[in-house]
Design an enzyme around this catalytic site. Structure first.
Site, short mmCIF file in Angstrom:
data_model
loop_
_atom_site.label_atom_id
_atom_site.label_comp_id
_atom_site.label_asym_id
_atom_site.label_seq_id
_atom_site.Cartn_x
_atom_site.Cartn_y
_atom_site.Cartn_z
N TYR A 103 -1.41 0.03 11.12
CA TYR A 103 -1.65 -0.72 9.88
C TYR A 103 -0.49 -0.50 8.91
CZ TYR A 103 -3.28 -1.33 5.06
OH TYR A 103 -3.37 -1.67 3.73
N LYS A 112 2.43 -3.13 7.36
CA LYS A 112 2.64 -3.38 5.93
C LYS A 112 4.09 -3.05 5.54
CE LYS A 112 -0.07 -4.43 3.25
NZ LYS A 112 -0.54 -5.77 2.80
N THR A 151 0.82 -1.22 0.00
CA THR A 151 0.00 0.00 0.00
C THR A 151 0.85 1.27 0.00
OG1 THR A 151 -1.46 1.30 1.45
CG2 THR A 151 -0.16 -0.37 2.53
N ASP A 152 0.29 2.32 -0.54
CA ASP A 152 0.97 3.63 -0.50
C ASP A 152 1.06 4.17 0.94
OD1 ASP A 152 -1.73 4.28 -0.10
OD2 ASP A 152 -1.78 5.86 -1.62
N GLU A 153 0.28 3.56 1.87
CA GLU A 153 0.29 4.09 3.24
C GLU A 153 1.64 3.89 3.92
OE1 GLU A 153 -3.26 3.77 5.49
OE2 GLU A 153 -4.48 3.44 3.72
#
Ligand code: NAD
Ligand code: TYD
Length: 346
Positions: free
Chosen positions: A150, A154, A126-128
């Site tokens: 979260y 990741k 994810t870009d997060e």
């Protein structure tokens, strides 16, 4: 291709299974899913008729089960979609995020390490992991600065995938997609939550001032990118950003949903912000685009199709929103909505 897709009963997994089963290259497709609150077996009912398909209920963090499955099915390609995925839940309790996202990824890496004929491990990330992007667009070389538990889980998993590629020569690749929207998304995420609440005339709880921006991509474009990446020459932990290049403030997404459903702006409630809320995500996906992938769906058209899907699939989301979801909603939103306002929070 003998493909194992984890998390097939979730949002992206369900869409990716359909995408992959439409391809002749797939000789066998096994999906493993624990069926947590976010996994819905009903999504897979219509796939059971395909003789290439098999569903296994199991935990990706179960070492013995994963090793036995990979061996029994002679898996040569693995796409890891299984994860705990909701930022707000990770703020309330991060442990399931560590167990599934970090330990689970490691178990899968171990299950395929050194396997003869193993071709590709695709980590769906994810870009997060980049954290908030104040201006411009993050390339793959942007440093990881995760804000939420979260995102941290990741980023940790991505690190292990890269370590396995570097240390053990595992043919692995990581995709980092921006926010997805489309059919089968669990109604805890912004778009399905607001669409289903609006359909029921319920308030739409916008966090903070509602001006945080997300870089939206339709889930079909993401699935096409995953499939495309599986076909690229083997890499040693290379990262590909996946984005349609369209960031939109949450308030504008909300206005569009209200307009598409012909519901009044008075449904919007400004509520207390999420702690550590990333202000803006925006990815540069030119590395992937140069290899021949490009997104097909524009945001306004994709959102209209998505709203129509939820309108037409009321039994799907009503079932999902019953039971334990009600407790979740009260815990997350009860006090916040009682203390909400019609005007943006500063
Ligand atoms: P989701 O929450 O809808 O689905 C996750 C699925 O994983 C569920 O079916 C759940 O039952 C399953 N699962 C959870 N723990 C498990 C375990 N221990 N063992 C086996 N299965 C388990 O998530 P999603 O939106 O489909 O996301 C899929 C992947 O894509 C995740 O890795 C996520 O980080 C990534 N991603 C999502 C987005 C997005 O906008 N949704 C964007 C970028 C990346
Ligand atoms: P979300 O769908 O949770 O995705 P993520 O935080 O992983 O990007 O949230 C998208 C944006 O919408 C984010 O800026 C938080 C905001 N948001 C709200 O304003 N209200 C809500 O009830 C939810 C779930 C999200």
């Amino acid at each position: 291709m003998r493909l194992l897709v984890t998390g097939g009963a979730g949002f992206i997994g369900t869409n990716f299974l359909r995408y992959a089963l439409a391809r002749d290259e797939v000789e066998r497709l096994v999906t493993v899913d624990l069926l947590t609150y976010a996994g819905n077996y009903a999504n897979l009912n219509d796939l059971e008729a395909d003789p290439r398909f098999r569903f296994v209920r199991a935990d990706i963090a179960d070492r013995e089960a994963m090793t036995a499955l990979v061996d029994a099915e002679a898996i040569d390609t693995l796409v890891n979609c299984a994860a705990e995925t909701h930022v707000d839940r990770s703020i309330a309790d991060h442990w399931p995020f560590v167990t599934t996202n970090v330990d689970g990824t490691l178990v899968l890496l171990e299950a395929v390490r050194g396997r003869a004929g193993f071709r590709r491990f695709l980590q769906v990330s994810t870009d997060e992991v980049f954290g908030s992007i104040p201006a411009g667009r993050a390339t793959e070389d942007w440093p990881s600065r995760p804000s939420s538990p979260y995102a941290a889980s990741k980023a940790a998993a991505d690190g292990f995938v890269q370590a396995y590629a570097t240390t053990y020569g595992l043919p692995a690749v990581i995709t980092r997609s921006s926010n997805n929207y489309g059919p089968y998304q669990f109604p805890e995420k912004l778009i399905p939550l607001f669409v289903t609440n609006a359909l029921d005339g319920q308030p739409l709880p916008l966090y903070g001032d509602g001006l945080n921006e997300r870089d939206w991509i339709h889930v079909e474009d993401h699935c096409a990118a995953l499939w495309h990446v599986l076909g690229l020459p083997a890499t040693r932990g290379e990262v590909f950003n996946v984005s349609a290049g369209r960031e939109v403030p949450n308030r504008a997404v909300t206005d569009l949903i209200l307009r598409l459903l012909d519901r009044p702006p008075s449904l919007v409630r400004y509520v207390a912000d999420r702690p550590g809320h990333d202000r803006r995500y925006a990815l540069d996906a030119s590395r992937l685009r140069k290899t021949g992938w490009e997104p097909r769906r524009g945001f306004e058209e994709g959102l209209a199709a998505t709203v129509a899907w939820y309108r037409e699939h009321r039994p799907w989301w009503e079932a999902v929103k019953s039971g334990a979801y009600r407790d979740y909603y009260e815990t997350m939103y009860g006090d916040r909505l009682r203390d909400s306002s019609a005007a943006p929070r500063s």
